[in-house]
Design a protein around this motif. Structure first.
Motif, mmCIF file in Angstrom:
data_model
loop_
_atom_site.group_PDB
_atom_site.id
_atom_site.type_symbol
_atom_site.label_atom_id
_atom_site.label_comp_id
_atom_site.label_asym_id
_atom_site.label_seq_id
_atom_site.Cartn_x
_atom_site.Cartn_y
_atom_site.Cartn_z
ATOM 1 N N ASN A 177 -35.811 29.520 28.020
ATOM 2 C CA ASN A 177 -35.089 30.773 27.835
ATOM 3 C C ASN A 177 -35.298 31.682 29.042
ATOM 4 N N LEU A 178 -36.534 31.747 29.533
ATOM 5 C CA LEU A 178 -36.862 32.570 30.695
ATOM 6 C C LEU A 178 -36.102 32.090 31.930
ATOM 7 N N LEU B 3 -31.657 25.240 41.566
ATOM 8 C CA LEU B 3 -32.514 24.367 40.757
ATOM 9 C C LEU B 3 -33.753 25.119 40.290
ATOM 10 N N ILE B 4 -34.119 24.896 39.020
ATOM 11 C CA ILE B 4 -35.366 25.442 38.478
ATOM 12 C C ILE B 4 -36.107 24.330 37.750
ATOM 13 N N THR C 239 -41.297 20.306 51.199
ATOM 14 C CA THR C 239 -40.011 20.289 51.889
ATOM 15 C C THR C 239 -39.324 21.642 51.738
ATOM 16 N N SER C 240 -38.194 21.790 52.386
ATOM 17 C CA SER C 240 -37.411 23.021 52.268
ATOM 18 C C SER C 240 -36.087 22.685 51.589
ATOM 19 N N PRO C 241 -35.615 23.482 50.633
ATOM 20 C CA PRO C 241 -36.237 24.738 50.198
ATOM 21 C C PRO C 241 -37.396 24.504 49.231
ATOM 22 N N SER C 242 -38.263 25.506 49.106
ATOM 23 C CA SER C 242 -39.310 25.446 48.085
ATOM 24 C C SER C 242 -38.660 25.767 46.744
ATOM 25 N N PHE C 243 -39.253 25.234 45.663
ATOM 26 C CA PHE C 243 -38.558 25.268 44.386
ATOM 27 C C PHE C 243 -39.065 26.320 43.404
ATOM 28 N N THR C 244 -38.096 26.986 42.827
ATOM 29 C CA THR C 244 -38.371 27.945 41.751
ATOM 30 C C THR C 244 -38.767 27.158 40.505
ATOM 31 N N TYR C 245 -39.759 27.668 39.777
ATOM 32 C CA TYR C 245 -40.201 26.950 38.583
ATOM 33 C C TYR C 245 -40.817 27.922 37.573
ATOM 34 N N GLY D 13 -45.040 30.428 29.842
ATOM 35 C CA GLY D 13 -45.014 30.194 31.273
ATOM 36 C C GLY D 13 -44.522 31.427 32.023
ATOM 37 N N GLN D 14 -44.855 31.501 33.298
ATOM 38 C CA GLN D 14 -44.402 32.587 34.162
ATOM 39 C C GLN D 14 -43.445 32.023 35.203
ATOM 40 N N LEU D 15 -42.350 32.737 35.452
ATOM 41 C CA LEU D 15 -41.393 32.261 36.431
ATOM 42 C C LEU D 15 -41.851 32.609 37.847
ATOM 43 N N VAL D 16 -41.868 31.604 38.700
ATOM 44 C CA VAL D 16 -42.234 31.781 40.104
ATOM 45 C C VAL D 16 -40.968 31.569 40.935
#
Length: 338
Positions: free
Chosen positions: A168-169, A278-279, A290-296, A330-333
């Protein structure tokens, strides 16, 4: 060479045997100065405290049995490391068991725990298709704490990830950034983690007045090749998709390949229609090189381990402690991919 005894330590430190015993057991009101004298005497004489023998005499144990069935699961490995670290801080040691996925192997593991005199058991659940525990674990006579990646229907001391909240977040974050066509890649149909995340995904869409479409969330095997094929097919059928939630690290890697195969790139600019945001749902250091670094959305694995260790210690100190269920969010980074 004569074995150094507690009597020798007492003589060297100039204190009574009972005082040395209290220092070793960390009991009673002993001054810091006396503790330092006793510890100095033990160091000078080379005295080694036999914890196992002491536990046997006092009918206590500082051993905790830890069951980990799946060493390929990164979440479980991180939880295990956190559990061990936290327990060692509190003076406990971990006795690790890795039974296979059959009753006889689990039975042997629990019997071994009993023979070693463990005080309690932490069970890292690995079956993401069952909302219940193996019967042998449920009937374990020792204090028990279960760690699960999915919400479980069990009346036991439980530390869980909140997959609904995580999805949901992540979905709300994408919607707030302007995405209106979002998909979910990966996880097998009977996977509870997938089912729970889809509930969170769907609720975020509905709350924003959007429609959830079943065909926007294809299930697939847990490998990069299957996720690549599923991503490519999804994007070919629906070229308006601008963002994807990735079920696992393998799904994330597969998504990258599938996106490139259809001539699109990875990024967070919703107005550049060739980009797909992408998350993921846990930090993937091997991908973020690698680039890009990933949102998670973080898996909270370290906190999960700390909570599990703390709960088993509380249970040992307070046998009548009511059953605890701890659900971790969880916390979104936010990084470069979304």
């Amino acid at each position: 060479m004569k074995k150094v005894s507690i009597i020798d330590v007492a003589k060297q430190a100039g204190v009574s045997v009972s005082t040395v015993s209290l220092v070793l057991r960390q009991k009673g009101k002993i001054s810091d100065a006396t503790i330092e004298k006793v510890q100095a005497a033990m160091s000078q004489l080379g005295y080694v405290h036999n914890v196992a023998a002491a536990n046997l005499r006092s009918n206590t144990s500082n051993l905790i049995g830890l069951i980990l069935r799946d060493f390929s699961d990164s979440f479980s490995i991180k939880v295990m490391a956190s559990v061990v670290q936290e327990l060692e801080k509190q003076g406990f040691m971990v006795f690790l068991g890795q039974p296979q996925d059959d009753r006889a192997s689990l039975e042997r593991c629990l019997l071994s725990f009993k023979q070693q005199g463990v005080a309690g058991v932490i069970y890292l659940a690995s079956d993401t298709t069952r909302p219940t525990l193996p019967e042998l674990v449920r009937q374990c006579p020792l204090p028990l704490v279960v760690v699960s990646q999915s919400l479980m229907e069990e009346n036991c001391n439980l530390v869980m990830r909140d997959n609904r909240q995580a999805a949901n977040l992540a979905t709300r974050y994408l919607i707030e950034r302007g995405h209106r066509s979002i998909g979910y890649i990966g996880g097998q149909v009977d996977c509870l983690i997938r089912q729970q995340r889809l509930q969170g995904f769907r609720s975020a869409l509905v709350q924003s007045g959007m429609v959830y479409k079943e065909d926007s969330a294809p299930a697939c095997s847990d490998d990069t090749h299957a996720a690549s094929i599923a991503t490519r097919q999804l994007l070919e059928k629906n070229n308006t998709l601008t963002a994807l939630l990735c079920h696992s690290p393998d799904a994330m890697i597969g998504c990258i390949n599938g996106i490139h195969q259809v001539g699109r790139t990875i990024g967070k600019d919703v107005f550049l229609t060739q980009q797909v945001a992408l998350i993921g749902f846990e930090d993937m250091l091997h991908v973020n090189l690698t680039s890009p670094s990933f949102t998670y959305v973080s898996s909270a694995s370290e906190e999960t381990g700390r909570q599990a260790a703390g709960l088993i210690i509380r249970k040992l100190k307070e046998p009548e402690l009511q059953t605890q269920k701890i659900t971790l969010s969880g916390q979104l980074v936010a990084r470069e991919s979304a």
